[in-house]
Design a protein around this motif. Structure first.
Motif, PDB file in Angstrom:
ATOM      1  N   ALA A   9       0.826  -1.201   0.000  1.00 14.35           N
ATOM      2  CA  ALA A   9       0.000   0.000   0.000  1.00 14.35           C
ATOM      3  C   ALA A   9       0.865   1.258   0.000  1.00 14.35           C
ATOM      4  O   ALA A   9       0.560   2.233  -0.696  1.00 14.35           O
ATOM      5  CB  ALA A   9      -0.929  -0.006   1.208  1.00 14.35           C
ATOM      6  N   ALA A  10       1.946   1.233   0.775  1.00 19.53           N
ATOM      7  CA  ALA A  10       2.856   2.380   0.791  1.00 19.53           C
ATOM      8  C   ALA A  10       3.478   2.589  -0.577  1.00 19.53           C
ATOM      9  O   ALA A  10       3.588   3.723  -1.065  1.00 19.53           O
ATOM     10  CB  ALA A  10       3.942   2.174   1.846  1.00 19.53           C
ATOM     11  N   ARG A  11       3.870   1.498  -1.222  1.00 19.39           N
ATOM     12  CA  ARG A  11       4.487   1.617  -2.546  1.00 19.39           C
ATOM     13  C   ARG A  11       3.471   2.131  -3.561  1.00 19.39           C
ATOM     14  O   ARG A  11       3.805   2.956  -4.428  1.00 19.39           O
ATOM     15  CB  ARG A  11       5.063   0.272  -2.978  1.00 19.39           C
ATOM     16  CG  ARG A  11       5.794   0.339  -4.299  1.00 19.39           C
ATOM     17  CD  ARG A  11       6.684  -0.860  -4.498  1.00 19.39           C
ATOM     18  NE  ARG A  11       7.393  -0.754  -5.761  1.00 19.39           N
ATOM     19  CZ  ARG A  11       8.398  -1.542  -6.127  1.00 19.39           C
ATOM     20  NH1 ARG A  11       8.813  -2.504  -5.314  1.00 19.39           N
ATOM     21  NH2 ARG A  11       8.994  -1.388  -7.295  1.00 19.39           N
ATOM     22  N   SER A  12       2.236   1.670  -3.463  1.00 11.86           N
ATOM     23  CA  SER A  12       1.201   2.147  -4.379  1.00 11.86           C
ATOM     24  C   SER A  12       1.014   3.653  -4.254  1.00 11.86           C
ATOM     25  O   SER A  12       0.834   4.355  -5.257  1.00 11.86           O
ATOM     26  CB  SER A  12      -0.110   1.416  -4.091  1.00 11.86           C
ATOM     27  OG  SER A  12      -1.144   1.891  -4.925  1.00 11.86           O
ATOM     28  N   PHE A  13       1.077   4.159  -3.018  1.00 14.97           N
ATOM     29  CA  PHE A  13       0.891   5.591  -2.811  1.00 14.97           C
ATOM     30  C   PHE A  13       2.118   6.388  -3.240  1.00 14.97           C
ATOM     31  O   PHE A  13       2.014   7.322  -4.052  1.00 14.97           O
ATOM     32  CB  PHE A  13       0.571   5.873  -1.346  1.00 14.97           C
ATOM     33  CG  PHE A  13       0.418   7.328  -1.017  1.00 14.97           C
ATOM     34  CD1 PHE A  13      -0.752   8.006  -1.310  1.00 14.97           C
ATOM     35  CD2 PHE A  13       1.449   8.031  -0.409  1.00 14.97           C
ATOM     36  CE1 PHE A  13      -0.904   9.353  -1.022  1.00 14.97           C
ATOM     37  CE2 PHE A  13       1.314   9.385  -0.110  1.00 14.97           C
ATOM     38  CZ  PHE A  13       0.139  10.048  -0.425  1.00 14.97           C
ATOM     39  N   TYR A  14       3.275   6.047  -2.697  1.00 18.16           N
ATOM     40  CA  TYR A  14       4.456   6.890  -2.933  1.00 18.16           C
ATOM     41  C   TYR A  14       5.035   6.719  -4.338  1.00 18.16           C
ATOM     42  O   TYR A  14       5.499   7.699  -4.931  1.00 18.16           O
ATOM     43  CB  TYR A  14       5.508   6.633  -1.856  1.00 18.16           C
ATOM     44  CG  TYR A  14       5.120   7.249  -0.537  1.00 18.16           C
ATOM     45  CD1 TYR A  14       5.163   8.616  -0.349  1.00 18.16           C
ATOM     46  CD2 TYR A  14       4.656   6.464   0.511  1.00 18.16           C
ATOM     47  CE1 TYR A  14       4.774   9.203   0.849  1.00 18.16           C
ATOM     48  CE2 TYR A  14       4.259   7.036   1.718  1.00 18.16           C
ATOM     49  CZ  TYR A  14       4.322   8.404   1.874  1.00 18.16           C
ATOM     50  OH  TYR A  14       3.922   8.976   3.062  1.00 18.16           O
ATOM     51  N   GLU A  15       4.991   5.514  -4.866  1.00 16.24           N
ATOM     52  CA  GLU A  15       5.478   5.319  -6.232  1.00 16.24           C
ATOM     53  C   GLU A  15       4.374   5.603  -7.248  1.00 16.24           C
ATOM     54  O   GLU A  15       4.604   6.307  -8.233  1.00 16.24           O
ATOM     55  CB  GLU A  15       5.986   3.886  -6.407  1.00 16.24           C
ATOM     56  CG  GLU A  15       6.539   3.617  -7.812  1.00 16.24           C
ATOM     57  CD  GLU A  15       6.963   2.178  -8.014  1.00 16.24           C
ATOM     58  OE1 GLU A  15       7.804   1.942  -8.900  1.00 16.24           O
ATOM     59  OE2 GLU A  15       6.457   1.290  -7.300  1.00 16.24           O
ATOM     60  N   GLY A  16       3.172   5.051  -7.000  1.00 12.84           N
ATOM     61  CA  GLY A  16       2.116   5.162  -7.991  1.00 12.84           C
ATOM     62  C   GLY A  16       1.448   6.521  -8.041  1.00 12.84           C
ATOM     63  O   GLY A  16       1.171   7.047  -9.124  1.00 12.84           O
ATOM     64  N   VAL A  17       1.189   7.106  -6.871  1.00 12.67           N
ATOM     65  CA  VAL A  17       0.482   8.388  -6.820  1.00 12.67           C
ATOM     66  C   VAL A  17       1.457   9.562  -6.860  1.00 12.67           C
ATOM     67  O   VAL A  17       1.291  10.499  -7.644  1.00 12.67           O
ATOM     68  CB  VAL A  17      -0.410   8.471  -5.568  1.00 12.67           C
ATOM     69  CG1 VAL A  17      -1.089   9.829  -5.480  1.00 12.67           C
ATOM     70  CG2 VAL A  17      -1.461   7.359  -5.584  1.00 12.67           C
ATOM     71  N   LEU A  18       2.481   9.514  -6.018  1.00 13.20           N
ATOM     72  CA  LEU A  18       3.412  10.645  -5.918  1.00 13.20           C
ATOM     73  C   LEU A  18       4.642  10.494  -6.806  1.00 13.20           C
ATOM     74  O   LEU A  18       5.498  11.383  -6.842  1.00 13.20           O
ATOM     75  CB  LEU A  18       3.843  10.841  -4.462  1.00 13.20           C
ATOM     76  CG  LEU A  18       2.725  11.222  -3.490  1.00 13.20           C
ATOM     77  CD1 LEU A  18       3.294  11.586  -2.123  1.00 13.20           C
ATOM     78  CD2 LEU A  18       1.876  12.374  -4.019  1.00 13.20           C
ATOM     79  N   GLU A  19       4.753   9.381  -7.515  1.00 15.47           N
ATOM     80  CA  GLU A  19       5.772   9.178  -8.555  1.00 15.47           C
ATOM     81  C   GLU A  19       7.197   9.249  -8.019  1.00 15.47           C
ATOM     82  O   GLU A  19       8.108   9.722  -8.696  1.00 15.47           O
ATOM     83  CB  GLU A  19       5.580  10.185  -9.688  1.00 15.47           C
ATOM     84  CG  GLU A  19       4.219  10.071 -10.369  1.00 15.47           C
ATOM     85  CD  GLU A  19       4.068  10.986 -11.567  1.00 15.47           C
ATOM     86  OE1 GLU A  19       4.656  12.099 -11.558  1.00 15.47           O
ATOM     87  OE2 GLU A  19       3.371  10.583 -12.508  1.00 15.47           O
ATOM     88  N   LEU A  20       7.407   8.748  -6.793  1.00 22.28           N
ATOM     89  CA  LEU A  20       8.765   8.682  -6.261  1.00 22.28           C
ATOM     90  C   LEU A  20       9.464   7.436  -6.793  1.00 22.28           C
ATOM     91  O   LEU A  20       8.909   6.330  -6.729  1.00 22.28           O
ATOM     92  CB  LEU A  20       8.747   8.639  -4.734  1.00 22.28           C
ATOM     93  CG  LEU A  20       8.282   9.891  -4.000  1.00 22.28           C
ATOM     94  CD1 LEU A  20       8.338   9.658  -2.499  1.00 22.28           C
ATOM     95  CD2 LEU A  20       9.132  11.093  -4.379  1.00 22.28           C
TER      96      LEU A  20
END
Length: 244
Positions: free
Chosen positions: A17-28
């Motif tokens: 879930a953290a990866r989905s948010f930070y990589e997927g949403v915030l493009e880190l």
């Protein structure tokens, strides 16, 4: 004394879930995930219980609670984005992902606020950064029991107080990033100061750190090229020498 912020670590329930948010949403970009690896900005070893993202030159570490340090809970922190990208980020987050954002102005600069899956209040603020996208962490908020004690501790490390809240229950200090110290309270977007936050700093002289906080810290441990400290409120601070 302190020359840079190396990392901010957060505690998460689900790495996916953290990866989905930070990589997927915030493009880190992801620095490491799912295997032991030495971090880009430190000789700390990241494990399969962590995902490490690149926020400019700073690592954002998302960590499952399997040991100490755990990573921060309900931590309010702020990413820098290029000023010209602000409207694009607002459109992306509201229209593509459906976030109900809050906005606040600091002089001529604007910031938007949203929450990650673990309840951390994430700010994207206009800054003088190159980008593209998120380019650094410019603020971290810590919850403290005694404002005077915490302010004295971080002043000894070279942070300088630049502002005080109207209610006198929070201070803002400048250093490698902006550090806000809050007694328990709700801030903008109902953000809260983090508890047991894990921060890593670069430092030019480890002995200066030892001299500054040895009699103030809950604990202080010397390791090779590092000093690991717990501040009076239990926040976990690692200082790494950049001079070898």
């Amino acid at each position: 004394m302190l020359t840079g912020l190396s990392w901010l670590a957060l505690e998460v329930k689900s790495l996916a879930a953290a990866r989905s948010f930070y990589e997927g949403v915030l493009e880190l970009p992801v620095r490491s995930a799912g295997a032991e690896r030495t971090g880009a900005n430190t000789d700390e070893t990241h494990t399969a219980n962590e995902v490490v993202f690149a926020a400019g030159d700073t690592d954002l570490v998302c960590r499952r609670p399997t040991g100490v340090p755990r990573g921060g809970l309900h931590t309010h922190f702020a990413f820098s984005i290029p000023a010209a990208e602000y409207d694009d980020w607002w459109t992306r987050l509201t229209e593509a992902f459906g976030y109900d954002l809050e906005e606040f102005r600091f002089g001529s600069a604007k910031s938007l606020y949203l929450y990650d899956p673990d309840g951390n209040c994430v700010e994207l603020g206009q800054g003088d950064v190159a980008g593209p996208g998120i380019d650094g962490i410019f603020e971290v908020v810590l919850e403290v029991e005694s404002l005077a004690r915490a302010e004295s501790f971080y002043a000894a490390l070279g942070f300088e107080t630049v502002d005080r809240g109207d209610d006198r229950r929070r201070v803002r200090m400048d250093g490698p990033m902006a550090l806000e110290l809050w007694e328990p309270q709700l801030g903008i977007a109902d953000g809260r100061g983090g508890v047991h936050v894990d921060l890593g700093f670069e430092v030019d002289d480890l002995e200066d750190v030892v001299s500054a906080v040895d009699d103030r810290a809950r604990s202080l441990e010397r390791r090779e090229k590092r000093v690991v400290v717990r501040d009076p409120d239990g926040h976990h601070l690692t200082f790494r020498s950049v001079t070898g």
